[in-house]
Design a protein around this motif. Structure first.
Motif, PDB file in Angstrom:
ATOM      1  N   MET A 219       0.828  -1.207   0.000  1.00 17.04           N
ATOM      2  CA  MET A 219       0.000   0.000   0.000  1.00 17.04           C
ATOM      3  C   MET A 219       0.861   1.254   0.000  1.00 17.04           C
ATOM      4  O   MET A 219       0.521   2.257  -0.647  1.00 17.04           O
ATOM      5  CB  MET A 219      -0.944   0.004   1.205  1.00 17.04           C
ATOM      6  CG  MET A 219      -1.958   1.155   1.163  1.00 17.04           C
ATOM      7  SD  MET A 219      -3.276   1.028   2.396  1.00 17.04           S
ATOM      8  CE  MET A 219      -2.358   1.424   3.893  1.00 17.04           C
ATOM      9  N   ALA A 220       1.993   1.218   0.709  1.00 18.10           N
ATOM     10  CA  ALA A 220       2.881   2.384   0.752  1.00 18.10           C
ATOM     11  C   ALA A 220       3.483   2.671  -0.617  1.00 18.10           C
ATOM     12  O   ALA A 220       3.645   3.843  -0.997  1.00 18.10           O
ATOM     13  CB  ALA A 220       3.994   2.153   1.771  1.00 18.10           C
ATOM     14  N   VAL A 221       3.823   1.637  -1.362  1.00 20.15           N
ATOM     15  CA  VAL A 221       4.346   1.831  -2.723  1.00 20.15           C
ATOM     16  C   VAL A 221       3.284   2.483  -3.609  1.00 20.15           C
ATOM     17  O   VAL A 221       3.572   3.408  -4.376  1.00 20.15           O
ATOM     18  CB  VAL A 221       4.812   0.493  -3.320  1.00 20.15           C
ATOM     19  CG1 VAL A 221       5.078   0.618  -4.820  1.00 20.15           C
ATOM     20  CG2 VAL A 221       6.069   0.003  -2.605  1.00 20.15           C
ATOM     21  N   CYS A 222       2.056   1.999  -3.497  1.00 22.86           N
ATOM     22  CA  CYS A 222       0.957   2.606  -4.272  1.00 22.86           C
ATOM     23  C   CYS A 222       0.751   4.058  -3.864  1.00 22.86           C
ATOM     24  O   CYS A 222       0.498   4.924  -4.713  1.00 22.86           O
ATOM     25  CB  CYS A 222      -0.330   1.815  -4.065  1.00 22.86           C
ATOM     26  SG  CYS A 222      -0.302   0.157  -4.766  1.00 22.86           S
ATOM     27  N   ALA A 223       0.862   4.351  -2.569  1.00 19.32           N
ATOM     28  CA  ALA A 223       0.713   5.724  -2.079  1.00 19.32           C
ATOM     29  C   ALA A 223       1.858   6.602  -2.575  1.00 19.32           C
ATOM     30  O   ALA A 223       1.657   7.786  -2.914  1.00 19.32           O
ATOM     31  CB  ALA A 223       0.656   5.736  -0.556  1.00 19.32           C
ATOM     32  N   TYR A 224       3.062   6.048  -2.624  1.00 23.46           N
ATOM     33  CA  TYR A 224       4.214   6.805  -3.119  1.00 23.46           C
ATOM     34  C   TYR A 224       4.017   7.170  -4.594  1.00 23.46           C
ATOM     35  O   TYR A 224       4.290   8.313  -4.999  1.00 23.46           O
ATOM     36  CB  TYR A 224       5.491   5.991  -2.944  1.00 23.46           C
ATOM     37  CG  TYR A 224       6.702   6.623  -3.599  1.00 23.46           C
ATOM     38  CD1 TYR A 224       7.369   7.688  -2.993  1.00 23.46           C
ATOM     39  CD2 TYR A 224       7.153   6.176  -4.846  1.00 23.46           C
ATOM     40  CE1 TYR A 224       8.459   8.290  -3.605  1.00 23.46           C
ATOM     41  CE2 TYR A 224       8.240   6.763  -5.461  1.00 23.46           C
ATOM     42  CZ  TYR A 224       8.894   7.820  -4.841  1.00 23.46           C
ATOM     43  OH  TYR A 224       9.974   8.405  -5.450  1.00 23.46           O
ATOM     44  N   ARG A 225       3.555   6.233  -5.388  1.00 18.18           N
ATOM     45  CA  ARG A 225       3.317   6.508  -6.813  1.00 18.18           C
ATOM     46  C   ARG A 225       2.228   7.552  -6.995  1.00 18.18           C
ATOM     47  O   ARG A 225       2.314   8.406  -7.881  1.00 18.18           O
ATOM     48  CB  ARG A 225       2.949   5.207  -7.530  1.00 18.18           C
ATOM     49  CG  ARG A 225       4.120   4.242  -7.660  1.00 18.18           C
ATOM     50  CD  ARG A 225       3.681   2.902  -8.202  1.00 18.18           C
ATOM     51  NE  ARG A 225       4.822   2.007  -8.373  1.00 18.18           N
ATOM     52  CZ  ARG A 225       4.719   0.701  -8.575  1.00 18.18           C
ATOM     53  NH1 ARG A 225       3.515   0.130  -8.625  1.00 18.18           N
ATOM     54  NH2 ARG A 225       5.811  -0.040  -8.717  1.00 18.18           N
ATOM     55  N   PHE A 226       1.208   7.487  -6.139  1.00 19.61           N
ATOM     56  CA  PHE A 226       0.143   8.489  -6.191  1.00 19.61           C
ATOM     57  C   PHE A 226       0.681   9.861  -5.807  1.00 19.61           C
ATOM     58  O   PHE A 226       0.320  10.874  -6.411  1.00 19.61           O
ATOM     59  CB  PHE A 226      -0.986   8.066  -5.247  1.00 19.61           C
ATOM     60  CG  PHE A 226      -2.124   9.044  -5.149  1.00 19.61           C
ATOM     61  CD1 PHE A 226      -2.736   9.544  -6.283  1.00 19.61           C
ATOM     62  CD2 PHE A 226      -2.599   9.454  -3.908  1.00 19.61           C
ATOM     63  CE1 PHE A 226      -3.799  10.445  -6.187  1.00 19.61           C
ATOM     64  CE2 PHE A 226      -3.645  10.348  -3.794  1.00 19.61           C
ATOM     65  CZ  PHE A 226      -4.246  10.843  -4.945  1.00 19.61           C
ATOM     66  N   TRP A 227       1.558   9.904  -4.798  1.00 20.39           N
ATOM     67  CA  TRP A 227       2.160  11.173  -4.387  1.00 20.39           C
ATOM     68  C   TRP A 227       3.092  11.718  -5.471  1.00 20.39           C
ATOM     69  O   TRP A 227       3.110  12.922  -5.738  1.00 20.39           O
ATOM     70  CB  TRP A 227       2.939  10.967  -3.091  1.00 20.39           C
ATOM     71  CG  TRP A 227       3.826  12.120  -2.719  1.00 20.39           C
ATOM     72  CD1 TRP A 227       3.442  13.334  -2.235  1.00 20.39           C
ATOM     73  CD2 TRP A 227       5.261  12.171  -2.826  1.00 20.39           C
ATOM     74  NE1 TRP A 227       4.537  14.143  -2.021  1.00 20.39           N
ATOM     75  CE2 TRP A 227       5.673  13.447  -2.382  1.00 20.39           C
ATOM     76  CE3 TRP A 227       6.231  11.262  -3.252  1.00 20.39           C
ATOM     77  CZ2 TRP A 227       7.011  13.838  -2.356  1.00 20.39           C
ATOM     78  CZ3 TRP A 227       7.570  11.641  -3.216  1.00 20.39           C
ATOM     79  CH2 TRP A 227       7.941  12.923  -2.777  1.00 20.39           C
ATOM     80  N   LYS A 228       3.840  10.837  -6.098  1.00 21.06           N
ATOM     81  CA  LYS A 228       4.797  11.242  -7.126  1.00 21.06           C
ATOM     82  C   LYS A 228       4.078  11.787  -8.354  1.00 21.06           C
ATOM     83  O   LYS A 228       4.488  12.820  -8.913  1.00 21.06           O
ATOM     84  CB  LYS A 228       5.667  10.048  -7.520  1.00 21.06           C
ATOM     85  CG  LYS A 228       6.946  10.403  -8.259  1.00 21.06           C
ATOM     86  CD  LYS A 228       7.954  11.033  -7.331  1.00 21.06           C
ATOM     87  CE  LYS A 228       9.280  11.268  -8.039  1.00 21.06           C
ATOM     88  NZ  LYS A 228      10.248  11.977  -7.178  1.00 21.06           N
ATOM     89  N   ARG A 229       3.017  11.117  -8.744  1.00 21.93           N
ATOM     90  CA  ARG A 229       2.249  11.538  -9.924  1.00 21.93           C
ATOM     91  C   ARG A 229       0.766  11.390  -9.623  1.00 21.93           C
ATOM     92  O   ARG A 229       0.167  10.353  -9.919  1.00 21.93           O
ATOM     93  CB  ARG A 229       2.641  10.700 -11.141  1.00 21.93           C
ATOM     94  CG  ARG A 229       4.067  10.892 -11.602  1.00 21.93           C
ATOM     95  CD  ARG A 229       4.352  10.095 -12.867  1.00 21.93           C
ATOM     96  NE  ARG A 229       3.509  10.519 -13.965  1.00 21.93           N
ATOM     97  CZ  ARG A 229       3.481   9.894 -15.158  1.00 21.93           C
ATOM     98  NH1 ARG A 229       4.211   8.819 -15.366  1.00 21.93           N
ATOM     99  NH2 ARG A 229       2.702  10.342 -16.124  1.00 21.93           N
ATOM    100  N   PRO A 230       0.152  12.417  -9.031  1.00 28.57           N
ATOM    101  CA  PRO A 230      -1.290  12.346  -8.744  1.00 28.57           C
ATOM    102  C   PRO A 230      -2.106  12.327 -10.031  1.00 28.57           C
ATOM    103  O   PRO A 230      -2.251  13.358 -10.703  1.00 28.57           O
ATOM    104  CB  PRO A 230      -1.553  13.623  -7.931  1.00 28.57           C
ATOM    105  CG  PRO A 230      -0.217  14.096  -7.482  1.00 28.57           C
ATOM    106  CD  PRO A 230       0.755  13.662  -8.535  1.00 28.57           C
ATOM    107  N   GLU A 231      -2.594  11.197 -10.369  1.00 26.86           N
ATOM    108  CA  GLU A 231      -3.436  11.039 -11.553  1.00 26.86           C
ATOM    109  C   GLU A 231      -4.383   9.872 -11.311  1.00 26.86           C
ATOM    110  O   GLU A 231      -4.130   9.031 -10.443  1.00 26.86           O
ATOM    111  CB  GLU A 231      -2.585  10.817 -12.804  1.00 26.86           C
ATOM    112  CG  GLU A 231      -1.619   9.667 -12.714  1.00 26.86           C
ATOM    113  CD  GLU A 231      -0.672   9.611 -13.913  1.00 26.86           C
ATOM    114  OE1 GLU A 231      -0.464   8.505 -14.418  1.00 26.86           O
ATOM    115  OE2 GLU A 231      -0.159  10.666 -14.339  1.00 26.86           O
ATOM    116  N   PRO A 232      -5.477   9.805 -12.082  1.00 25.02           N
ATOM    117  CA  PRO A 232      -6.508   8.788 -11.813  1.00 25.02           C
ATOM    118  C   PRO A 232      -5.984   7.360 -11.778  1.00 25.02           C
ATOM    119  O   PRO A 232      -6.443   6.556 -10.953  1.00 25.02           O
ATOM    120  CB  PRO A 232      -7.504   9.003 -12.956  1.00 25.02           C
ATOM    121  CG  PRO A 232      -7.356  10.445 -13.311  1.00 25.02           C
ATOM    122  CD  PRO A 232      -5.902  10.762 -13.112  1.00 25.02           C
TER     123      PRO A 232
END
Length: 268
Positions: A219-232
């Motif tokens: 989940m943290a990896v998914c959150a990091y990717r969302f933080w790095k590039r907030p997109e749908p």
């Protein structure tokens, strides 16, 4: 009912039944009051416009009566058949959700933190039902539920930000999208030390730290990717990872609690 299962002590089926029934009634009450208050705004959002009040399938009076009756029934049953602590938490959940969180959604982004408190109360109710108190283990379990809701809700809110904006809700995903992603990552990382506290308190065995870290890491990896590039694409991935994360984590807690209890009994 995870809080009841994780709490120390023997399981009593009657107490478990009344805890489940009372908690469900309190949740029904809170949701009924929420939808009664937000009817005009629900009608503007694609996610909520098919709710009974928004499509005029139910009158506001009936919704209000249902919210009041389920609230009274829920709190009363918890008080009569479980204990005052659990009943007080059930009442607090209704008041916080319908009376505070619902109102704050149109005023400030701080509503998300209040909503997370609401979501953290049910496991506290389960623990209190089993033990009659709120010991440190209960607060850690509640903190885990509190932290989990930010990656879960913030990712969902980002996907639905156009809907929230149209209805006039003050969500982080609408007013401060970068903060929205940062908060999701921050609380995803907080899951690691919170889970590590459970073996320290003797609730699970030490191996839980290893298993929970694997689940938390995804989940943290998914959150990091969302933080790095907030997109749908990344918000949806984080949302679905959070849905899988919670039941897996709770099952791990219960399994490692079982093994810890077995080990303790064998040492007697």
């Amino acid at each position: 009912m995870a809080g009841y299962a994780i709490a120390p002590g023997a399981t009593q089926l009657a107490t478990l039944f009344w805890t489940a029934a009372g908690t469900t009634l309190c949740a029904c009450s809170a949701n009924a009051f929420n939808q009664w208050i937000e009817t005009p705004y629900d009608a503007q959002m694609s996610r909520t416009r098919n709710r009974p009040l928004a499509r005029y399938a139910l009158s506001p009076v009936h919704a209000l009566m249902f919210g009041a009756s389920t609230g009274v029934a829920g709190v009363t049953s918890l008080l009569a058949f479980v204990n005052p602590v659990t009943a007080g938490l059930g009442l607090a959940n209704i008041v916080l959700y319908a009376g505070v969180y619902t109102r704050m959604k149109r005023l400030t982004i701080a509503n998300t933190w209040v909503g997370a408190v609401v979501g953290a109360i049910p496991p506290l109710m389960g623990w209190a039902a089993a033990t009659g108190t709120l010991s440190p283990g209960a607060w850690v379990l509640g903190a885990i539920m509190f932290a989990w809701q930010f990656p879960h809700f913030n990712s969902l809110a980002y996907t639905l930000r156009a809907d929230y904006s149209k209805a006039g809700y003050r969500m982080m995903s609408v007013t401060r999208p970068r903060l929205n992603a940062r908060v999701a990552l921050r609380y995803s990382l907080l899951m690691f030390p919170l889970c590590a506290m459970l073996p320290v308190l003797g609730i699970t065995d030490p191996l839980f730290v290893v298993d929970s870290s694997i689940v938390n890491a995804y989940m943290a990896v998914c959150a990091y990717r969302f933080w790095k590039r907030p997109e749908p694409k990344h918000s949806r991935r984080l949302f679905f990872s959070s849905i899988a994360h919670l039941p897996v984590l709770l099952i791990l807690i219960m399994a490692h609690k079982f093994w810890q209890d077995r080990k303790s009994q064998s040492n007697i």
